[in-house]
Motif scaffolding. Sequence first.
Motif, mmCIF file in Angstrom:
data_model
loop_
_atom_site.group_PDB
_atom_site.id
_atom_site.type_symbol
_atom_site.label_atom_id
_atom_site.label_comp_id
_atom_site.label_asym_id
_atom_site.label_seq_id
_atom_site.Cartn_x
_atom_site.Cartn_y
_atom_site.Cartn_z
ATOM 1 N N SER A 83 0.850 -1.189 0.000
ATOM 2 C CA SER A 83 0.000 0.000 0.000
ATOM 3 C C SER A 83 0.883 1.235 0.000
ATOM 4 O O SER A 83 2.109 1.154 0.176
ATOM 5 C CB SER A 83 -0.934 0.014 1.218
ATOM 6 N N THR A 84 0.256 2.372 -0.166
ATOM 7 C CA THR A 84 0.969 3.647 -0.074
ATOM 8 C C THR A 84 1.102 4.109 1.369
ATOM 9 O O THR A 84 1.638 5.195 1.613
ATOM 10 C CB THR A 84 0.227 4.720 -0.888
ATOM 11 N N PHE A 85 0.617 3.300 2.326
ATOM 12 C CA PHE A 85 0.705 3.628 3.748
ATOM 13 C C PHE A 85 1.864 2.843 4.364
ATOM 14 O O PHE A 85 1.837 1.609 4.404
ATOM 15 C CB PHE A 85 -0.608 3.299 4.458
ATOM 16 N N GLN A 86 2.853 3.550 4.854
ATOM 17 C CA GLN A 86 4.064 2.905 5.347
ATOM 18 C C GLN A 86 3.790 1.999 6.537
ATOM 19 O O GLN A 86 4.407 0.937 6.682
ATOM 20 C CB GLN A 86 5.103 3.972 5.723
ATOM 21 N N ASN A 87 2.864 2.397 7.404
ATOM 22 C CA ASN A 87 2.557 1.566 8.572
ATOM 23 C C ASN A 87 1.988 0.213 8.158
ATOM 24 O O ASN A 87 2.256 -0.806 8.810
ATOM 25 C CB ASN A 87 1.570 2.290 9.487
ATOM 26 N N PHE A 88 1.204 0.193 7.096
ATOM 27 C CA PHE A 88 0.692 -1.082 6.586
ATOM 28 C C PHE A 88 1.831 -1.935 6.043
ATOM 29 O O PHE A 88 1.903 -3.145 6.307
ATOM 30 C CB PHE A 88 -0.346 -0.825 5.493
ATOM 31 N N ASN A 89 2.727 -1.330 5.298
ATOM 32 C CA ASN A 89 3.854 -2.078 4.729
ATOM 33 C C ASN A 89 4.750 -2.657 5.818
ATOM 34 O O ASN A 89 5.297 -3.761 5.665
ATOM 35 C CB ASN A 89 4.666 -1.173 3.807
ATOM 36 N N ASN A 90 4.897 -1.921 6.923
ATOM 37 C CA ASN A 90 5.738 -2.412 8.015
ATOM 38 C C ASN A 90 5.176 -3.679 8.649
ATOM 39 O O ASN A 90 5.922 -4.461 9.254
ATOM 40 C CB ASN A 90 5.888 -1.331 9.089
ATOM 41 N N SER A 205 -5.632 -3.680 12.566
ATOM 42 C CA SER A 205 -7.087 -3.572 12.423
ATOM 43 C C SER A 205 -7.494 -2.381 11.562
ATOM 44 O O SER A 205 -8.557 -2.389 10.939
ATOM 45 C CB SER A 205 -7.738 -3.452 13.804
ATOM 46 N N ALA A 206 -6.646 -1.345 11.516
ATOM 47 C CA ALA A 206 -6.966 -0.164 10.710
ATOM 48 C C ALA A 206 -6.896 -0.460 9.223
ATOM 49 O O ALA A 206 -7.469 0.284 8.416
ATOM 50 C CB ALA A 206 -6.022 0.981 11.057
ATOM 51 N N TYR A 207 -6.199 -1.545 8.844
ATOM 52 C CA TYR A 207 -6.024 -1.885 7.431
ATOM 53 C C TYR A 207 -6.769 -3.160 7.054
ATOM 54 O O TYR A 207 -6.618 -3.644 5.935
ATOM 55 C CB TYR A 207 -4.533 -2.038 7.125
ATOM 56 N N ASP A 208 -7.547 -3.682 7.990
ATOM 57 C CA ASP A 208 -8.360 -4.854 7.698
ATOM 58 C C ASP A 208 -9.485 -4.452 6.743
ATOM 59 O O ASP A 208 -10.241 -3.510 7.014
ATOM 60 C CB ASP A 208 -8.935 -5.426 8.993
ATOM 61 N N LEU A 209 -9.599 -5.159 5.633
ATOM 62 C CA LEU A 209 -10.586 -4.776 4.622
ATOM 63 C C LEU A 209 -12.011 -4.852 5.152
ATOM 64 O O LEU A 209 -12.876 -4.069 4.735
ATOM 65 C CB LEU A 209 -10.437 -5.659 3.385
ATOM 66 N N THR A 210 -12.262 -5.786 6.056
ATOM 67 C CA THR A 210 -13.601 -5.881 6.645
ATOM 68 C C THR A 210 -13.954 -4.608 7.397
ATOM 69 O O THR A 210 -15.071 -4.081 7.276
ATOM 70 C CB THR A 210 -13.686 -7.086 7.590
ATOM 71 N N ASN A 211 -13.001 -4.084 8.167
ATOM 72 C CA ASN A 211 -13.248 -2.857 8.921
ATOM 73 C C ASN A 211 -13.351 -1.646 7.998
ATOM 74 O O ASN A 211 -14.206 -0.772 8.193
ATOM 75 C CB ASN A 211 -12.131 -2.634 9.946
ATOM 76 N N ILE A 212 -12.484 -1.583 6.994
ATOM 77 C CA ILE A 212 -12.488 -0.431 6.088
ATOM 78 C C ILE A 212 -13.799 -0.354 5.314
ATOM 79 O O ILE A 212 -14.467 0.687 5.278
ATOM 80 C CB ILE A 212 -11.296 -0.513 5.117
ATOM 81 N N ILE A 213 -14.185 -1.466 4.708
ATOM 82 C CA ILE A 213 -15.393 -1.464 3.884
ATOM 83 C C ILE A 213 -16.643 -1.361 4.753
ATOM 84 O O ILE A 213 -17.614 -0.684 4.397
ATOM 85 C CB ILE A 213 -15.429 -2.717 2.999
ATOM 86 N N GLY A 214 -16.628 -2.015 5.920
ATOM 87 C CA GLY A 214 -17.776 -1.918 6.819
ATOM 88 C C GLY A 214 -18.023 -0.494 7.275
ATOM 89 O O GLY A 214 -19.169 -0.021 7.301
ATOM 90 N N SER A 215 -16.955 0.213 7.645
ATOM 91 C CA SER A 215 -17.092 1.607 8.060
ATOM 92 C C SER A 215 -17.523 2.491 6.895
ATOM 93 O O SER A 215 -18.351 3.399 7.058
ATOM 94 C CB SER A 215 -15.760 2.102 8.635
ATOM 95 N N TYR A 216 -16.997 2.209 5.725
ATOM 96 C CA TYR A 216 -17.334 3.013 4.547
ATOM 97 C C TYR A 216 -18.802 2.839 4.156
ATOM 98 O O TYR A 216 -19.468 3.798 3.758
ATOM 99 C CB TYR A 216 -16.421 2.612 3.392
#
Length: 278
Positions: A83-90, A205-216
């Motif tokens: 991803s373009t998010f460094q914390n996710f890549n880490n 948890s901030a990058y979990d697709l379930t949480n991202i799409i559910g919140s969206y």
Amino acid sequence: MAIYEVYSHPALLRYKTSICTKATLFLIIVLCLTYISPLLVAYRSQGFWTKLSTYEEQPSITFQYQVLLIAATSTSGDYVAWSTFQNFNNLQGSNLRIPSISAREEDRNQDGKFDQLNLRLSLPLRQSESVYSVQLILTFSYKLFRMSTFIMQSMAYIQHSSSVPGSQLFVSGDLKLQQRQPLKHRGLDTTYNVSVINGNSPFASAYDLTNIIGSYQERNVSTVLSNPSPVWVLGRAAGAPFEINAVIRYPVEIITYPLLCLSINTISCLLRSHADLF
């Protein structure tokens, strides 16, 4: 008994005044309030019973160059991600694969607004790896200006899976607006001008697709990639990267907004109250 006219004298009385008087002004104002104001109210409210109306607008959309990609490399749960998010890549460790990306937005009708995004992503793989499914999130800045000023950050979610490994995924669709409630008819609305993905968070948890799409999906106003028509291409050559080609169009939208509603009884009372002034 006879009656005789002894004397007669005709009298002519004339009363003159200017037309520019307070009485004339008062009469004109009363006439306008009686007949013109109800017509203006009816015209501006688009009818006495209408509560909602629509209009067309070409949204101002720009790709934010924020990407989150997860590709399954087996049917047993192996995957690669970036991803373009460094914390996710880490958080990815050995699962991290850094792709090459090219993105180009086009203004085809030269109206100052982009009409289409062309995205190409090349994901490098090891000799033993193959891609069975892809999940991709792209984020956008979305703005409307005609009635109210509406600004939000939105996303397009691209997903496809196959039992047979592929070499390329081609997607072509429209980034469509979804409304669960009407937009405001005036003013500034930045309710959803927040990041779709919290890139500052160090937690998985901030990058979990379930949480991202559910919140969206809890938003009352959002965008969705409509009719993506995915094409899964087979036969990847040894050592070749997995390719994702996406064409995302920004179509003209039909926007729903609320109207000021006045009932017929209200207008009737208004007419009667002005008529009583005569």
